[in-house]
Design a protein around this motif. Structure first.
Motif, PDB file in Angstrom:
ATOM      1  N   GLY A  46       0.822  -1.216   0.000  1.00 29.14           N
ATOM      2  CA  GLY A  46       0.000   0.000   0.000  1.00 29.14           C
ATOM      3  C   GLY A  46       0.848   1.255   0.000  1.00 29.14           C
ATOM      4  O   GLY A  46       0.567   2.224  -0.718  1.00 29.14           O
ATOM      5  N   MET A  47       1.917   1.274   0.799  1.00 30.64           N
ATOM      6  CA  MET A  47       2.792   2.432   0.851  1.00 30.64           C
ATOM      7  C   MET A  47       3.522   2.632  -0.486  1.00 30.64           C
ATOM      8  O   MET A  47       3.638   3.752  -0.973  1.00 30.64           O
ATOM      9  CB  MET A  47       3.830   2.274   1.970  1.00 30.64           C
ATOM     10  CG  MET A  47       4.662   3.517   2.212  1.00 30.64           C
ATOM     11  SD  MET A  47       5.921   3.307   3.492  1.00 30.64           S
ATOM     12  CE  MET A  47       4.996   2.582   4.803  1.00 30.64           C
ATOM     13  N   THR A  48       3.957   1.555  -1.093  1.00 24.22           N
ATOM     14  CA  THR A  48       4.651   1.647  -2.383  1.00 24.22           C
ATOM     15  C   THR A  48       3.715   2.185  -3.461  1.00 24.22           C
ATOM     16  O   THR A  48       4.108   3.037  -4.264  1.00 24.22           O
ATOM     17  CB  THR A  48       5.187   0.266  -2.796  1.00 24.22           C
ATOM     18  OG1 THR A  48       6.090  -0.184  -1.785  1.00 24.22           O
ATOM     19  CG2 THR A  48       5.907   0.331  -4.123  1.00 24.22           C
ATOM     20  N   LEU A  49       2.473   1.705  -3.493  1.00 21.70           N
ATOM     21  CA  LEU A  49       1.525   2.190  -4.492  1.00 21.70           C
ATOM     22  C   LEU A  49       1.187   3.661  -4.270  1.00 21.70           C
ATOM     23  O   LEU A  49       1.061   4.431  -5.230  1.00 21.70           O
ATOM     24  CB  LEU A  49       0.255   1.344  -4.465  1.00 21.70           C
ATOM     25  CG  LEU A  49       0.409  -0.087  -4.986  1.00 21.70           C
ATOM     26  CD1 LEU A  49      -0.875  -0.868  -4.770  1.00 21.70           C
ATOM     27  CD2 LEU A  49       0.824  -0.103  -6.433  1.00 21.70           C
ATOM     28  N   THR A  50       1.069   4.076  -3.019  1.00 20.75           N
ATOM     29  CA  THR A  50       0.794   5.479  -2.719  1.00 20.75           C
ATOM     30  C   THR A  50       1.961   6.359  -3.152  1.00 20.75           C
ATOM     31  O   THR A  50       1.767   7.404  -3.787  1.00 20.75           O
ATOM     32  CB  THR A  50       0.529   5.663  -1.215  1.00 20.75           C
ATOM     33  OG1 THR A  50      -0.591   4.850  -0.856  1.00 20.75           O
ATOM     34  CG2 THR A  50       0.244   7.110  -0.881  1.00 20.75           C
ATOM     35  N   ASP A  51       3.184   5.946  -2.839  1.00 21.62           N
ATOM     36  CA  ASP A  51       4.366   6.709  -3.235  1.00 21.62           C
ATOM     37  C   ASP A  51       4.489   6.797  -4.759  1.00 21.62           C
ATOM     38  O   ASP A  51       4.828   7.849  -5.307  1.00 21.62           O
ATOM     39  CB  ASP A  51       5.634   6.083  -2.653  1.00 21.62           C
ATOM     40  CG  ASP A  51       5.730   6.248  -1.153  1.00 21.62           C
ATOM     41  OD1 ASP A  51       4.975   7.078  -0.593  1.00 21.62           O
ATOM     42  OD2 ASP A  51       6.554   5.542  -0.536  1.00 21.62           O
ATOM     43  N   THR A  52       4.197   5.707  -5.436  1.00 25.46           N
ATOM     44  CA  THR A  52       4.270   5.700  -6.903  1.00 25.46           C
ATOM     45  C   THR A  52       3.221   6.631  -7.491  1.00 25.46           C
ATOM     46  O   THR A  52       3.495   7.371  -8.431  1.00 25.46           O
ATOM     47  CB  THR A  52       4.073   4.271  -7.435  1.00 25.46           C
ATOM     48  OG1 THR A  52       5.059   3.422  -6.850  1.00 25.46           O
ATOM     49  CG2 THR A  52       4.199   4.224  -8.941  1.00 25.46           C
ATOM     50  N   GLY A  53       2.014   6.595  -6.940  1.00 26.82           N
ATOM     51  CA  GLY A  53       0.954   7.492  -7.422  1.00 26.82           C
ATOM     52  C   GLY A  53       1.323   8.948  -7.218  1.00 26.82           C
ATOM     53  O   GLY A  53       1.101   9.790  -8.100  1.00 26.82           O
ATOM     54  N   ASN A  54       1.906   9.273  -6.072  1.00 26.34           N
ATOM     55  CA  ASN A  54       2.340  10.646  -5.824  1.00 26.34           C
ATOM     56  C   ASN A  54       3.449  11.059  -6.777  1.00 26.34           C
ATOM     57  O   ASN A  54       3.509  12.205  -7.231  1.00 26.34           O
ATOM     58  CB  ASN A  54       2.810  10.804  -4.374  1.00 26.34           C
ATOM     59  CG  ASN A  54       1.676  10.693  -3.383  1.00 26.34           C
ATOM     60  OD1 ASN A  54       0.517  10.877  -3.743  1.00 26.34           O
ATOM     61  ND2 ASN A  54       2.000  10.365  -2.147  1.00 26.34           N
TER      62      ASN A  54
END
Length: 85
Positions: A46-54
């Motif tokens: 979840g953290m990786t996907l959020t960082d990638t989206g940002n």
């Protein structure tokens, strides 16, 4: 020709393969491992996907770990090419 079962030559000792209980235990263990793996990895994914989206939404928000280089076009039409380290 008929096949005759001789009980004195029963090498299986009365056990004829895995029973339904053995299969149920194996399925339960696999389910526990799967659920445990999902629980452990869910926060990181979840953290990786959020960082990638940002990073996709705002490239200046990236942590600088990219390293490749690229081309950025500003709203004024100026193109800036950067190179990696």
């Amino acid at each position: 020709m008929a096949v005759v079962h001789n009980p004195r030559v029963d090498r299986a000792g009365g056990e004829r393969g895995a029973t339904a209980v053995a299969y149920a235990v194996m399925v339960a263990i696999l389910a526990l491992l799967l659920v445990g793996g999902v629980m452990v990895l869910s926060g990181n994914v979840g953290m990786t996907l959020t960082d990638t989206g940002n990073c996709v939404a705002d490239p200046s928000d990236c942590g600088g770990g990219g390293g490749g280089g690229g081309t950025t076009t500003t709203s004024a039409g100026t193109t800036t090419t950067t190179t990696g380290p």
